[in-house]
Design a protein around this motif. Structure first.
Motif, short mmCIF file in Angstrom:
data_model
loop_
_atom_site.label_atom_id
_atom_site.label_comp_id
_atom_site.label_asym_id
_atom_site.label_seq_id
_atom_site.Cartn_x
_atom_site.Cartn_y
_atom_site.Cartn_z
N ASP A 1 0.88 -1.20 0.11
CA ASP A 1 0.11 -0.16 0.01
C ASP A 1 1.07 1.33 0.04
O ASP A 1 1.86 1.26 0.73
CB ASP A 1 -0.85 -0.05 1.12
CG ASP A 1 -1.70 1.21 1.42
OD1 ASP A 1 -2.62 1.35 0.43
OD2 ASP A 1 -1.38 2.20 2.10
N GLY A 2 0.41 2.26 -0.71
CA GLY A 2 1.15 3.54 -0.87
C GLY A 2 2.40 3.42 -1.77
O GLY A 2 3.29 4.08 -1.59
N ASN B 1 -6.43 14.45 2.76
CA ASN B 1 -5.58 15.09 1.90
C ASN B 1 -6.41 16.20 1.60
O ASN B 1 -7.56 16.44 1.18
CB ASN B 1 -5.72 14.25 0.56
CG ASN B 1 -5.27 14.91 -0.98
OD1 ASN B 1 -5.13 16.07 -0.61
ND2 ASN B 1 -4.80 14.14 -1.72
N TYR C 1 0.08 14.22 6.62
CA TYR C 1 -0.58 13.39 5.62
C TYR C 1 0.76 13.01 4.86
O TYR C 1 1.08 13.75 3.87
CB TYR C 1 -1.77 13.91 4.97
CG TYR C 1 -2.48 13.05 4.32
CD1 TYR C 1 -2.54 13.13 2.80
CD2 TYR C 1 -3.55 12.04 4.50
CE1 TYR C 1 -3.04 12.40 1.82
CE2 TYR C 1 -4.05 11.46 3.72
CZ TYR C 1 -4.18 11.58 2.54
OH TYR C 1 -4.79 10.67 1.39
N GLY D 1 0.26 10.30 2.61
CA GLY D 1 -0.05 9.60 1.29
C GLY D 1 0.23 7.95 1.34
O GLY D 1 0.21 7.47 0.46
N SER D 2 0.45 7.54 2.56
CA SER D 2 0.62 6.01 2.77
C SER D 2 -0.21 5.69 4.05
O SER D 2 0.30 6.19 5.24
CB SER D 2 2.24 5.73 3.04
OG SER D 2 2.41 4.64 3.12
N LEU D 3 -1.34 4.99 3.88
CA LEU D 3 -2.18 4.60 4.93
C LEU D 3 -1.62 4.15 6.05
O LEU D 3 -1.71 4.54 7.14
CB LEU D 3 -3.28 3.69 4.31
CG LEU D 3 -4.22 3.06 5.09
CD1 LEU D 3 -5.14 4.07 6.32
CD2 LEU D 3 -5.16 2.44 4.66
N TYR E 1 -7.27 9.71 10.93
CA TYR E 1 -6.87 9.65 9.53
C TYR E 1 -8.45 9.57 8.66
O TYR E 1 -9.24 8.91 9.15
CB TYR E 1 -6.20 8.29 9.11
CG TYR E 1 -6.19 8.12 7.64
CD1 TYR E 1 -7.17 7.49 6.86
CD2 TYR E 1 -5.04 8.31 6.94
CE1 TYR E 1 -7.23 7.15 5.41
CE2 TYR E 1 -4.89 8.23 5.54
CZ TYR E 1 -6.24 7.54 4.97
OH TYR E 1 -5.88 7.39 3.60
N TYR F 1 -10.44 9.46 5.02
CA TYR F 1 -10.55 9.46 3.55
C TYR F 1 -12.00 9.51 3.32
O TYR F 1 -12.85 8.85 3.12
CB TYR F 1 -10.03 8.25 2.96
CG TYR F 1 -9.40 8.94 1.57
CD1 TYR F 1 -10.63 9.05 0.40
CD2 TYR F 1 -8.26 9.07 1.38
CE1 TYR F 1 -10.08 9.55 -0.81
CE2 TYR F 1 -7.73 9.41 -0.04
CZ TYR F 1 -8.82 9.78 -1.15
OH TYR F 1 -8.31 10.17 -2.40
N LYS G 1 -12.12 6.30 -1.41
CA LYS G 1 -10.92 5.63 -2.25
C LYS G 1 -10.67 4.28 -1.75
O LYS G 1 -10.20 3.44 -2.36
CB LYS G 1 -9.76 6.50 -2.23
CG LYS G 1 -8.55 5.99 -2.94
CD LYS G 1 -7.22 6.88 -2.97
CE LYS G 1 -6.31 6.15 -3.71
NZ LYS G 1 -4.91 7.08 -3.89
N LEU G 2 -10.64 4.22 -0.31
CA LEU G 2 -10.10 2.98 0.22
C LEU G 2 -10.93 1.56 0.13
O LEU G 2 -12.00 1.92 0.13
CB LEU G 2 -9.62 3.35 1.54
CG LEU G 2 -8.67 4.47 1.68
CD1 LEU G 2 -8.42 4.60 3.41
CD2 LEU G 2 -7.36 4.22 1.02
N GLU H 1 -8.32 -3.05 3.12
CA GLU H 1 -7.47 -1.85 3.76
C GLU H 1 -8.28 -1.21 4.92
O GLU H 1 -7.92 -1.31 6.00
CB GLU H 1 -7.27 -0.56 2.78
CG GLU H 1 -6.49 -0.98 1.55
CD GLU H 1 -6.48 0.12 0.51
OE1 GLU H 1 -7.74 0.70 0.27
OE2 GLU H 1 -5.42 0.43 -0.11
P1 P6P Z 1 -4.62 10.31 -2.04
C1 P6P Z 1 -2.36 4.98 -1.20
O1 P6P Z 1 -2.70 4.90 -2.90
C2 P6P Z 1 -3.46 4.96 -0.47
O2 P6P Z 1 -4.13 3.99 -1.00
C3 P6P Z 1 -3.20 5.33 1.20
O3 P6P Z 1 -2.11 4.46 1.35
C4 P6P Z 1 -3.34 6.67 0.96
O4 P6P Z 1 -3.42 7.08 2.35
C5 P6P Z 1 -4.17 7.14 -0.03
O5 P6P Z 1 -4.45 6.20 -1.10
C6 P6P Z 1 -3.75 8.57 -0.55
O6 P6P Z 1 -4.67 8.94 -1.45
O7 P6P Z 1 -5.76 10.48 -2.98
O8 P6P Z 1 -4.89 11.27 -0.97
O9 P6P Z 1 -3.35 10.51 -2.76
#
Ligand code: P6P
Length: 337
Positions: free
Chosen positions: A120-121, A213, A246, A248-250, A264, A266, A276-277, A282
Motif C-alpha cells: 500500500d502506498g 488530503n 498526511y 499519502g501512505s495509509l 485519519y 478519507y 478511495k480505500l 484496507e
Molecule cells: P490520495 C495509497 O494509494 C492510498 O491507498 C493510501 O495508502 C493513502 O492514504 C491514500 O491512498 C492516498 O490517496 O488520494 O490522498 O493520494
C-alpha cells in the motif's frame, strides 16, 4: 541461564498459542509464513534504490494503476506464502481482479482465507517514503478440502480472526491482532527476526493530529469541512490547532496516529463518491486493529466492521483513529447532513 533480551515473533506465537483462534496451531503457522514473506519483501524494499526494481512493471492492476515492480514482487511473495503455508485456501488481493483459489490438496485443506493489499502506498516507492502491507484473515465458511468459495471472502469485518500490517519505514514493523489486543514486532536485521517491541498497544482517546488530503477539501461534505476547520481553529483549552500530517501512505499515517493519537480521514469526494480505500483489505483490517487498541473506525455513520460486503474491491469512506476525534467528526457530519 540469563533470559534473552528479546522475544521473537515465533517464540511469541508458540508461547501465546492459546491466544490464537482455535489454538490449533494452524493460524499461528499462517502468521509465521506471512512474516517470512514480509522479511523477503522488506529486503527488496530496502534495496529498491539500488536493485533494478524501481519503476513501472509495465503492467496495470485491477485498479488501473501502473504496477511498480515492487507491487508485483510483494504480491507474488505473499500469495506464495499463503499457498505454501497449507493453512490458506485462497487470497483476495488489491493487485488481482479475481480472487485466487488454490488448487493443491494441501492448500484446499486450509482453514483460512487472506485478503491483502500487498504494497500500500506504492506511489511512494520511488521517493523513499514509508510503504506497507495490509492483511486480513478470516476462517473459511466453505468445507475444508474443497476450493475456496466467493462467500469466504465477503464476510463482515467483525468476523476477522486476525489482521495486521507491515510498515517498511525507518524500521520495519509487523503489527497484528487476533482479537486479544494489538502487538508490534520490530525487525532486527542482525538476526533476521521480528522481535516484540510493543505489547498491547493502546491508542490515546484524544489526539492532536489529523490526516486528510486537504487538496480535496472543496469536494468534502459540509460536516467534514467543519471538522477540518475545528482542527485548525485556535483554542488553548483544547490545544488547537492540531497538526496536519498526511504522507499519502495509509499504513504510515495510521501507525503514527495509533501510537501518538490522531485521526485519519478519507471522506467521499467527487472522484471517489464511496471514498478511495477498499473495505476488505484496507479498511477492515485497520478497523479491527483500531478497535482493539481502543480507537474507532467508521464510514461516517457506522462501524466499518459491520458493513456487509457485496464485492471484493468495494470502497468505503474511512474515519479512523482516536475515539473522541472519530466521534466528533461523526457528530459534525450528522449535524450538517
Ligand atoms: P490520495 C495509497 O494509494 C492510498 O491507498 C493510501 O495508502 C493513502 O492514504 C491514500 O491512498 C492516498 O490517496 O488520494 O490522498 O493520494
Amino acid at each position: 541461564m540469563p533470559s534473552a533480551p528479546f522475544i521473537t515473533l515465533n517464540q511469541f506465537i508458540v508461547d501465546r498459542q492459546a491466544d490464537f483462534p482455535y489454538a490449533s496451531g494452524e493460524f499461528s503457522r499462517l502468521l509465521y509464513y506471512l512474516a517470512v514473506a514480509a522479511k523477503i519483501v522488506n529486503r527488496k524494499v530496502n534495496k529498491a534504490g539500488l536493485a533494478d526494481i524501481i519503476g513501472e512493471a509495465g503492467s496495470t492492476n485491477v485498479q488501473g494503476e501502473e504496477q511498480k515492480k515492487l507491487d508485483v514482487f510483494a504480491n507474488d511473495q505473499f500469495i506464495a506464502a499463503c499457498r505454501n503455508s497449507g493453512e490458506c485456501c485462497g487470497v483476495a488481493s488489491e493487485e488481482n481482479q479475481e480472487v485466487i483459489t488454490f488448487e493443491t490438496e494441501l492448500a484446499q485443506r486450509g482453514n483460512y482465507v487472506v485478503l491483502m493489499d500487498p504494497l500500500d502506498g506504492s506511489s511512494n516507492i520511488d521517493v523513499n517514503v514509508s510503504i506497507g502491507t495490509i492483511f486480513s484473515i478470516y476462517r473459511r465458511l466453505s468445507p475444508r478440502g474443497e476450493m475456496a468459495q466467493p462467500g469466504d471472502f465477503l464476510q463482515p469485518g467483525r468476523k476477522q480472526c486476525g489482521a495486521g500490517y507491515v510498515l517498511y519505514g525507518s524500521s520495519t514493523m509487523l503489527v497484528y491482532t487476533t482479537g486479544r489486543g494489538v502487538y508490534g514486532f520490530t525487525l532486527d536485521p542482525s538476526i533476521g527476526e521480528f522481535c516484540l517491541s510493543h505489547s498491547l498497544i493502546t491508542t490515546p482517546t484524544e489526539g492532536k493530529i489529523y490526516s486528510v488530503n486537504e487538496g480535496n477539501i472543496g469536494q468534502f461534505s459540509p460536516g467534514v469541512r467543519s471538522y477540518i476547520a475545528y482542527c485548525q481553529t485556535n483554542d488553548k483549552e483544547t490545544d488547537r490547532p492540531y497538526s496536519g500530517r498526511y504522507i499519502g501512505s495509509l499504513v504510515a499515517d495510521f501507525h503514527r496516529n495509533l501510537m501518538k493519537g490522531g485521526i485519519y480521514m478519507y471522506p467521499p469526494t467527487a472522484k471517489a463518491p464511496n471514498g478511495k480505500l477498499r473495505l476488505l483489505y484496507e479498511c477492515n483490517p485497520m478497523a479491527f486493529l483500531a478497535e482493539q487498541a481502543g480507537g474507532l473506525a467508521t464510514d461516517g455513520r457506522m462501524s466499518v466492521l459491520d458493513i456487509v460486503p457485496e464485492t471484493v474491491h468495494q470502497r468505503t469512506p474511512l474515519f479512523i483513529g482516536s475515539a473522541s476525534m472519530v466521534r466528533r467528526v461523526m457528530d459534525m457530519m450528522a449535524q450538517e447532513e
